[in-house]
Design an enzyme around this catalytic site. Structure first.
Site: not given
Length: 420
Positions: A22, A26, A29, A141, A281, A287, A303, A344, A353
């Site tokens: 990049c 940031c 990140c 940033r 997701c 997921c 990711d 939950c 949620c």
């Protein structure tokens, strides 16, 4: 019942054709440091053989009529326009078999007229990373010289608008950002932004094991390591403050901007209230279908999981359906639902949620059960607050009316029929 394998539910693979490379640095990140997992002399540029194999397999394996390519980084525009011209050329032979779309996530700083003409010509949807007004955006940033990126990003945004490129804004909500919800929201609205997504910044500090790999941030929380430390970075948003941030913006939006500004967080909430499966997701029951392909062809479960222990294989050696099935077989995605703590399961806002992102399930319930989502107090506060508004919107939809009439309903309650 959840589909398994490569059924009609479809596949989703995010491509990182330049890895974590990049032009910005940031502070918050989580992806920049992933370069530490590779040989520093490596060329972080997706080779043509990997690109071609990915495009072919992604199209041929997709059971749905549309194939949506998503290009992220790092900063994918560092690859230059010729790379994306090659992308379009490799996709072209499949265009008659499937509807192919492309999305590009960028910080916007390298966009120019030539880029925007290309993006418009080939119908790219552009996600631009912009956190709000200059003081908020530039706080984290910055580039590698410590200079803020706001002016360059705004230039890119205005070019997208000028050329009529479809775009949306991804706004990261760090700790300081959460204290200025209306300043952030009104800035976007006044800048002509119609589609916004607010993404909470939550990162844990790495333990000694991860630090030895050259990483400062922790990988996703897992229930097999309930002793993992729970200290978050200084820029991570506080749970209830994130809830308050969303509530303040929702109150402004629901009275003034429904139908003209689209906040994806609110769209997802209404979608869940109606009873539809989540399109994202984070708030899905399970997921494991949203994979990520790195520049070298390696595939990972998502990711947030680009770590050696989550590597599924390589596109040059394995087929994409096999890799998706492998992700599902590891129980990685299924455990998002099965590992929910009892708190939950009994929660009144579970449908909206669904326990949030597994990466952030590193806190404990009041009775010391592991696996509670860090943002739980904020999510619960937000979803509880907006229920009455969602009820009105649902009634409008059931009567064949646009949800924008909620603004009239709130200002003149007797203008349309609303059940108690």
């Amino acid at each position: 019942m959840e589909e398994t394998g490569c059924g009609p539910q479809g596949l989703h693979v995010v491509a990182k054709p330049i890895g974590s490379t990049c032009n910005l640095d940031c502070a918050y990140c989580f992806y920049l440091e992933k370069s530490a997992l590779y040989d520093p002399s490596e060329d972080f540029r997706m080779p043509d053989a990997v690109l071609a194999a990915f495009i072919r397999q992604y199209v041929e394996s997709q059971p749905t009529p549309e194939v949506a390519f998503v290009w992220q980084g790092g900063e994918p525009t560092l690859l230059g326009l010729d790379f994306f011209r090659r992308v379009v050329a490799l996709q072209q032979p499949f265009a008659g078999k499937k509807t192919i779309s492309n999305s590009l996530q960028t910080n916007g700083t390298l966009l120019d007229d030539e880029w925007c003409r290309f993006l418009k010509e080939h119908d790219f949807m552009v996600g631009i990373s912009l956190d709000g007004p200059q003081a908020i955006h530039d706080r984290y940033r910055r580039d590698r010289k410590g200079q803020g990126s706001f002016a360059r990003t705004m230039r890119g945004l205005k070019l997208l608008q000028h050329h009529g490129v479809e775009y949306n804004v991804m706004a990261s909500v760090a700790r300081e950002t959460a204290a200025q919800p209306l300043e952030v929201y009104r800035f976007f609205r006044d800048a002509g932004v119609e589609f916004i997504q607010f993404a909470p910044v939550v990162e844990r500090l790495a333990d000694e094991r991860m630090a030895q790999l050259g990483l400062r941030l922790a990988p996703p929380a897992t229930l097999d390591r309930p002793e993992a430390q729970t200290k978050v970075t200084e820029w991570s948003v506080l749970p209830e403050e994130y809830g308050d941030f969303l509530i303040a913006i929702f109150e402004e939006w629901v009275r003034n901007d429904v139908g003209t500004v689209f906040v994806m967080n609110f769209e997802w909430a209404l979608n869940a209230w109606i009873g539809n499966p989540s399109p994202v997701c984070v708030h899905a029951k399970q997921c494991g279908r949203s994979l990520v392909i790195e520049h070298d062809g390696s595939l990972y479960a998502c990711d947030h999981c680009v770590y050696p222990q989550y590597r599924l294989g390589n596109i040059l050696a394995d087929t994409l359906p096999e890799l998706v099935q492998k992700s599902l077989n590891t129980q990685f995605g299924i455990s998002k639902e099965t590992a929910l703590p009892q708190l939950c399961r009994e929660c009144e806002v579970l449908a909206a949620c669904q326990g949030g992102c597994p990466k952030h399930r590193f806190t404990r319930t009041f009775n010391d059960q592991p696996g509670l989502q860090y943002l739980c107090p904020g999510y619960k506060k937000f979803f509880r607050h907006i229920r009455r508004y969602l009820h009105i919107m649902t009634q409008l939809l059931e009567h064949g009316q646009p949800v924008s009439l909620v603004m009239e309903a709130l200002n003149r309650p007797l203008a349309i029929p609303i059940n108690p």
